[in-house]
Design a protein around this motif. Structure first.
Motif, PDB file in Angstrom:
ATOM      1  N   ARG A  70       0.835  -1.215   0.000  1.00  0.00           N
ATOM      2  CA  ARG A  70       0.000   0.000   0.000  1.00  0.00           C
ATOM      3  C   ARG A  70       0.862   1.255   0.000  1.00  0.00           C
ATOM      4  NH1 ARG A  70      -3.286  -2.991   3.633  1.00  0.00           N
ATOM      5  NH2 ARG A  70      -2.258  -1.976   5.417  1.00  0.00           N
ATOM      6  N   ALA A  71       1.934   1.250   0.779  1.00  0.00           N
ATOM      7  CA  ALA A  71       2.822   2.407   0.813  1.00  0.00           C
ATOM      8  C   ALA A  71       3.472   2.626  -0.546  1.00  0.00           C
ATOM      9  CB  ALA A  71       3.883   2.213   1.887  1.00  0.00           C
ATOM     10  N   ALA A  72       3.893   1.528  -1.186  1.00  0.00           N
ATOM     11  CA  ALA A  72       4.508   1.639  -2.507  1.00  0.00           C
ATOM     12  C   ALA A  72       3.512   2.174  -3.530  1.00  0.00           C
ATOM     13  CB  ALA A  72       5.053   0.283  -2.948  1.00  0.00           C
ATOM     14  N   HIS A  73       2.262   1.711  -3.449  1.00  0.00           N
ATOM     15  CA  HIS A  73       1.238   2.208  -4.368  1.00  0.00           C
ATOM     16  C   HIS A  73       0.977   3.694  -4.146  1.00  0.00           C
ATOM     17  CE1 HIS A  73      -2.378   2.400  -6.810  1.00  0.00           C
ATOM     18  NE2 HIS A  73      -3.003   2.940  -5.782  1.00  0.00           N
ATOM     19  N   ARG A  74       0.948   4.097  -2.892  1.00  0.00           N
ATOM     20  CA  ARG A  74       0.727   5.513  -2.577  1.00  0.00           C
ATOM     21  C   ARG A  74       1.842   6.373  -3.168  1.00  0.00           C
ATOM     22  NH1 ARG A  74       0.012   7.931   3.601  1.00  0.00           N
ATOM     23  NH2 ARG A  74      -0.467  10.078   2.981  1.00  0.00           N
TER      24      ARG A  74
ATOM     25  N   ASP B 102       1.792   9.105  -6.869  1.00  0.00           N
ATOM     26  CA  ASP B 102       2.106  10.526  -6.651  1.00  0.00           C
ATOM     27  C   ASP B 102       1.086  11.209  -5.749  1.00  0.00           C
ATOM     28  OD1 ASP B 102       4.516  10.712  -7.972  1.00  0.00           O
ATOM     29  OD2 ASP B 102       3.591  11.148  -9.910  1.00  0.00           O
ATOM     30  N   GLU B 103       0.654  10.489  -4.709  1.00  0.00           N
ATOM     31  CA  GLU B 103      -0.218  11.121  -3.716  1.00  0.00           C
ATOM     32  C   GLU B 103       0.525  12.342  -3.172  1.00  0.00           C
ATOM     33  OE1 GLU B 103      -1.617  12.362  -0.088  1.00  0.00           O
ATOM     34  OE2 GLU B 103       0.148  11.068  -0.094  1.00  0.00           O
ATOM     35  N   PRO B 104      -0.089  13.536  -3.206  1.00  0.00           N
ATOM     36  CA  PRO B 104       0.651  14.782  -2.966  1.00  0.00           C
ATOM     37  C   PRO B 104       1.417  14.853  -1.654  1.00  0.00           C
ATOM     38  CG  PRO B 104      -1.500  15.273  -3.889  1.00  0.00           C
ATOM     39  CD  PRO B 104      -1.488  13.797  -3.589  1.00  0.00           C
TER      40      PRO B 104
ATOM     41  N   ASP C 120      10.536  17.532 -10.070  1.00  0.00           N
ATOM     42  CA  ASP C 120      10.306  17.491 -11.517  1.00  0.00           C
ATOM     43  C   ASP C 120      10.011  18.870 -12.083  1.00  0.00           C
ATOM     44  OD1 ASP C 120       7.837  17.977 -10.459  1.00  0.00           O
ATOM     45  OD2 ASP C 120       6.895  16.138 -11.202  1.00  0.00           O
ATOM     46  N   GLY C 121      10.435  19.889 -11.355  1.00  0.00           N
ATOM     47  CA  GLY C 121      10.211  21.251 -11.822  1.00  0.00           C
ATOM     48  C   GLY C 121       8.961  21.866 -11.244  1.00  0.00           C
ATOM     49  N   GLU C 122       8.087  21.052 -10.714  1.00  0.00           N
ATOM     50  CA  GLU C 122       6.850  21.550 -10.123  1.00  0.00           C
ATOM     51  C   GLU C 122       6.608  20.817  -8.815  1.00  0.00           C
ATOM     52  OE1 GLU C 122       2.096  21.965 -11.241  1.00  0.00           O
ATOM     53  OE2 GLU C 122       3.578  21.538 -12.802  1.00  0.00           O
ATOM     54  N   ALA C 123       6.450  21.579  -7.732  1.00  0.00           N
ATOM     55  CA  ALA C 123       6.255  20.965  -6.422  1.00  0.00           C
ATOM     56  C   ALA C 123       4.946  20.186  -6.394  1.00  0.00           C
ATOM     57  CB  ALA C 123       6.238  22.049  -5.347  1.00  0.00           C
ATOM     58  N   PRO C 124       4.905  19.094  -5.636  1.00  0.00           N
ATOM     59  CA  PRO C 124       3.641  18.354  -5.500  1.00  0.00           C
ATOM     60  C   PRO C 124       2.514  19.282  -5.052  1.00  0.00           C
ATOM     61  CG  PRO C 124       5.451  17.151  -4.489  1.00  0.00           C
ATOM     62  CD  PRO C 124       5.999  18.486  -4.855  1.00  0.00           C
ATOM     63  N   LYS C 125       1.360  19.153  -5.673  1.00  0.00           N
ATOM     64  CA  LYS C 125       0.253  20.076  -5.417  1.00  0.00           C
ATOM     65  C   LYS C 125      -0.531  19.642  -4.183  1.00  0.00           C
ATOM     66  CE  LYS C 125      -0.219  21.421 -10.269  1.00  0.00           C
ATOM     67  NZ  LYS C 125      -1.093  21.429 -11.470  1.00  0.00           N
ATOM     68  N   VAL C 126      -0.310  20.342  -3.096  1.00  0.00           N
ATOM     69  CA  VAL C 126      -1.040  20.096  -1.858  1.00  0.00           C
ATOM     70  C   VAL C 126      -2.099  21.172  -1.728  1.00  0.00           C
ATOM     71  CG1 VAL C 126      -0.865  19.974   0.641  1.00  0.00           C
ATOM     72  CG2 VAL C 126       0.960  19.028  -0.779  1.00  0.00           C
ATOM     73  N   SER C 127      -3.358  20.780  -1.736  1.00  0.00           N
ATOM     74  CA  SER C 127      -4.450  21.765  -1.769  1.00  0.00           C
ATOM     75  C   SER C 127      -4.754  22.344  -0.399  1.00  0.00           C
ATOM     76  CB  SER C 127      -5.713  21.123  -2.355  1.00  0.00           C
ATOM     77  OG  SER C 127      -6.097  19.985  -1.597  1.00  0.00           O
ATOM     78  N   ASP C 128      -4.472  21.610   0.680  1.00  0.00           N
ATOM     79  CA  ASP C 128      -4.803  22.067   2.025  1.00  0.00           C
ATOM     80  C   ASP C 128      -3.754  23.070   2.504  1.00  0.00           C
ATOM     81  OD1 ASP C 128      -4.645  21.912   5.083  1.00  0.00           O
ATOM     82  OD2 ASP C 128      -6.521  20.845   4.669  1.00  0.00           O
ATOM     83  N   ASP C 129      -4.188  24.261   2.874  1.00  0.00           N
ATOM     84  CA  ASP C 129      -3.256  25.314   3.275  1.00  0.00           C
ATOM     85  C   ASP C 129      -2.482  24.950   4.529  1.00  0.00           C
ATOM     86  OD1 ASP C 129      -2.224  28.150   3.163  1.00  0.00           O
ATOM     87  OD2 ASP C 129      -3.254  28.225   5.096  1.00  0.00           O
ATOM     88  N   ALA C 130      -3.140  24.324   5.497  1.00  0.00           N
ATOM     89  CA  ALA C 130      -2.460  23.946   6.734  1.00  0.00           C
ATOM     90  C   ALA C 130      -1.370  22.921   6.458  1.00  0.00           C
ATOM     91  CB  ALA C 130      -3.460  23.401   7.750  1.00  0.00           C
TER      92      ALA C 130
END
Length: 203
Positions: free
Chosen positions: A130-134, A138-140, A155-165
């Protein structure tokens, strides 16, 4: 499984060339804990300060320990303070927890890149898969954490995390890791200067 456990598993499963410092991993595990506490509403953020939620009981023992260790008196502590305080020795705690749960076994002539030990090896379990699949998906959050400790190339673009906190926790983690790296450089420089001085003195 929790985000810290997933982070430790994918760290151990990474290529041998990906060396992760013990201190870096401990800080990242503390950040992962706080992210999970935010998701479970066991904590919140007021600016840069960690505000405890109701004293609940997360199912994971280490996450429960993290929740009960939150500072519950104003002015509370900053995210950075949490990372340094909670992160102290945390990687060893998670190692012990995974071993106790049967996720790790002791095996001769086996090296793990984080602690350079020849004893610990991951067991092929559902949690590991499960951890490998996550990670592969590319789970943010996990992507951002692994990028922070150098397991994932930007990769030139940071992982997109939508939650501000969550984004604020990750930013504080980046700052803490940079501070730790700077301290290592200062320590190495002092050691090199001391070696030069010893040579000059004839030692």
């Amino acid at each position: 499984m929790t985000t810290p456990r997933d982070l430790l598993i994918v760290t151990m499963d990474a290529e041998p060339s990906r060396l992760v410092e013990r201190g870096d991993l401990s800080l990242a595990l503390a950040g992962a804990e706080l992210i999970d506490l935010l998701a479970a509403r066991e904590a919140g953020l007021d600016g840069e300060r960690v505000v405890p939620g109701p004293a609940g009981a997360p199912g994971d023992p280490l996450l429960h320990q993290a929740a009960t260790s939150l500072v519950r008196e104003e002015p509370y502590e900053t995210v950075g303070d949490w990372l340094w305080r909670r992160g102290r020795g945390l990687s060893a705690d998670y190692l012990s927890a995974l071993e106790a749960d049967g996720q790790l076994v002791r095996q001769r002539n086996r090296r793990w890149k984080v602690f350079w030990t020849r004893e610990l090896a991951l067991v092929d379990t559902d949690a590991r898969r499960r951890a490998a699949h996550r990670l592969r998906s590319d789970e943010p959050v996990l992507a951002a954490l692994t990028e922070a400790i150098g397991l994932r190339e930007p990769d030139g673009e940071a992982p997109k995390v939508s939650d501000d906190a969550v984004a604020r926790v990750l930013a504080a983690l980046d700052d803490a890791l940079a501070e730790l790296a700077a301290e290592r450089q200062r320590r190495d420089r002092r050691r090199d200067e001391a070696a030069v001085d010893n040579v000059r003195r004839g030692y």
